[in-house]
Design a protein around this motif. Structure first.
Motif, PDB file in Angstrom:
ATOM      1  N   ASP A 230       0.837  -1.203   0.000  1.00 19.34           N
ATOM      2  CA  ASP A 230       0.000   0.000   0.000  1.00 19.34           C
ATOM      3  C   ASP A 230       0.873   1.255   0.000  1.00 19.34           C
ATOM      4  O   ASP A 230       0.599   2.223  -0.716  1.00 19.34           O
ATOM      5  CB  ASP A 230      -0.904   0.022   1.230  1.00 19.34           C
ATOM      6  N   HIS A 231       1.927   1.231   0.806  1.00 11.77           N
ATOM      7  CA  HIS A 231       2.806   2.399   0.891  1.00 11.77           C
ATOM      8  C   HIS A 231       3.548   2.633  -0.422  1.00 11.77           C
ATOM      9  O   HIS A 231       3.753   3.789  -0.833  1.00 11.77           O
ATOM     10  CB  HIS A 231       3.787   2.222   2.049  1.00 11.77           C
ATOM     11  N   ILE A 232       3.935   1.561  -1.079  1.00  8.90           N
ATOM     12  CA  ILE A 232       4.606   1.718  -2.381  1.00  8.90           C
ATOM     13  C   ILE A 232       3.639   2.306  -3.406  1.00  8.90           C
ATOM     14  O   ILE A 232       4.031   3.129  -4.247  1.00  8.90           O
ATOM     15  CB  ILE A 232       5.179   0.375  -2.854  1.00  8.90           C
ATOM     16  N   ALA A 233       2.373   1.918  -3.342  1.00 10.86           N
ATOM     17  CA  ALA A 233       1.374   2.494  -4.249  1.00 10.86           C
ATOM     18  C   ALA A 233       1.237   3.998  -4.012  1.00 10.86           C
ATOM     19  O   ALA A 233       1.069   4.779  -4.965  1.00 10.86           O
ATOM     20  CB  ALA A 233       0.031   1.792  -4.065  1.00 10.86           C
ATOM     21  N   ILE A 234       1.307   4.408  -2.755  1.00  7.77           N
ATOM     22  CA  ILE A 234       1.262   5.840  -2.434  1.00  7.77           C
ATOM     23  C   ILE A 234       2.478   6.544  -3.021  1.00  7.77           C
ATOM     24  O   ILE A 234       2.367   7.625  -3.626  1.00  7.77           O
ATOM     25  CB  ILE A 234       1.207   6.045  -0.903  1.00  7.77           C
ATOM     26  N   CYS A 259      10.135   9.224   1.217  1.00 11.20           N
ATOM     27  CA  CYS A 259       9.620   7.960   0.684  1.00 11.20           C
ATOM     28  C   CYS A 259      10.465   6.772   1.131  1.00 11.20           C
ATOM     29  O   CYS A 259       9.937   5.700   1.459  1.00 11.20           O
ATOM     30  CB  CYS A 259       9.576   8.007  -0.843  1.00 11.20           C
ATOM     31  N   LEU A 260      11.784   6.955   1.160  1.00  8.38           N
ATOM     32  CA  LEU A 260      12.665   5.875   1.608  1.00  8.38           C
ATOM     33  C   LEU A 260      12.385   5.519   3.062  1.00  8.38           C
ATOM     34  O   LEU A 260      12.351   4.342   3.433  1.00  8.38           O
ATOM     35  CB  LEU A 260      14.123   6.294   1.441  1.00  8.38           C
ATOM     36  N   ALA A 278       7.850  -6.761  -3.096  1.00  3.98           N
ATOM     37  CA  ALA A 278       7.854  -5.341  -2.737  1.00  3.98           C
ATOM     38  C   ALA A 278       9.039  -4.616  -3.370  1.00  3.98           C
ATOM     39  O   ALA A 278       8.908  -3.475  -3.827  1.00  3.98           O
ATOM     40  CB  ALA A 278       7.880  -5.189  -1.219  1.00  3.98           C
ATOM     41  N   HIS A 279      10.193  -5.292  -3.406  1.00  2.59           N
ATOM     42  CA  HIS A 279      11.398  -4.725  -4.015  1.00  2.59           C
ATOM     43  C   HIS A 279      11.134  -4.406  -5.493  1.00  2.59           C
ATOM     44  O   HIS A 279      11.474  -3.321  -5.997  1.00  2.59           O
ATOM     45  CB  HIS A 279      12.546  -5.734  -3.862  1.00  2.59           C
TER      46      HIS A 279
END
Length: 352
Positions: A230-234, A259-260, A278-279
């Motif tokens: 979800d956070h990567i989509a953000i 973001c990191l 996720a990577h």
């Protein structure tokens, strides 16, 4: 015309929506419009909204098929008729003087965005970090408020802000309907930079209900791997917006650093199979845009983490641990590392 439009998205919260609406209709400022968007409720919430509208003419109810929180809020924005727009989740409440305080703050002129404090309830139910994040320090930003994005208490919950209706319309600001979670974060990463005048006040104008079973927040916290994705989509949504608006040049380094920190440590703690997925998604989200960012302006620990996460080689368990602790040491310091290790040790002992 009403002074404030309060947009209330509602989905299957029959037990709470009455208390929410009561907090709005009993405001010290009576000149409010309440736009309730029933997002396909099946538990009696829709009927409760209709009854409330029958009893109070300031309440308008829009019924629609389930389209998600972002869609419901966007429908509410389109329907709002007052010059100021606020958001209240249907299981939360406003402080009695919230609308009056918001109108007074906008009265100083030219305000596009106002952010205020919130209180969790029941009292003492919120983690300390979250309680601190609900209380911003007073500030004023004239022009693009990039700095506000990184100030404690200015994100991520959009119900802690009020917006000029003209600002939302002129800037074309709407919630990303392709985000299942975290639409508030992506929204703020557009709103603050676009705002021509942003005011932050310390008044507690919102009451945030903690721990409701079935809430989006509770569901996101339940599974670490899902939360990371979800956070990567953000992050992807933010990068797409900033690339389109030309903000990566000049402002991208600080955003990428955020973001990191938002994604990196949690990604590195995932089990191998989940971590690999996720990577890969991180690389898809960030890789196409990183060339526009002045990476050399970032802190060395963040640069090192970025280089490794952009490397396509899978992370072994051992390397993931080393990369994570190296990042913590450089980015957050030895004291943080010690506290983190002690926390892990306490949880391990409790599990045994």
């Amino acid at each position: 015309m009403a002074c404030v439009s309060v947009v209330v998205p509602v989905y299957n919260i029959r037990a709470f929506v009455g208390e929410c609406l009561e907090s709005i209709v009993s405001q010290t400022l009576a000149d409010v419009e309440i736009v309730c968007v029933d997002d396909g409720s099946t538990d009696g919430s829709a009927e409760a909204l209709d009854e409330a509208a029958r009893l109070d003419g300031r309440i308008r109810v829009i019924h629609q098929e389930n389209g998600g929180l972002s869609h419901a809020r966007n429908v509410g924005i389109e329907a709002a008729g007052a010059p100021i727009v606020m958001f209240v989740d249907g299981d939360d409440m406003l402080a009695p003087n919230a609308c009056e305080t918001v109108v007074r703050a906008f009265g100083e002129g030219g305000v596009d965005l106002l952010t205020f404090a919130a209180a969790s309830f029941p009292a003492g139910s919120a983690p300390r970090y979250q309680e601190e994040n609900l209380h911003p320090s007073p500030a004023r930003y004239d022009g693009a408020a990039f700095d506000a994005l990184y100030q404690p208490g200015c994100r991520p919950f959009v119900w802690r802000s009020a917006f000029s209706r003209d600002f939302l319309t002129d800037a074309g600001l709407r919630f990303r309907e392709d985000l299942a979670f975290g639409e508030d974060q992506a929204f703020y990463f557009q709103a603050y930079p676009l705002s021509r005048r942003t005011v932050v006040i310390a008044d507690e104008l919102y009451r945030y209900r903690q721990g409701r079973a079935g809430s989006l927040m509770a569901e996101s916290r339940a599974q670490a791997s899902g939360r990371v994705l979800d956070h990567i989509a953000i992050v992807r949504a933010i990068f797409e917006t900033w690339a389109a608006r030309g903000w990566l040049v000049g402002h991208g380094a600080r955003m990428l650093d955020w973001c990191l920190d938002f994604v990196g440590p949690d990604l590195l703690e995932l089990p191998a199979a989940k971590r690999e997925e996720a990577h890969r998604r991180w690389q898809q989200a960030v890789g196409p845009h990183v060339g526009a960012v002045a990476v050399g302006e970032m802190e060395p620990g963040s640069q090192a983490l970025l280089v490794r996460l952009l490397n396509e080689a899978p992370l072994t368990d051992g390397e993931a641990r080393r990369v994570k602790w190296s990042y913590f040491r450089h980015r957050k310091g030895l004291k943080f590392c010690a506290h983190k290790l002690l926390g892990f040790d306490r949880r391990a002992k409790k599990a045994r």
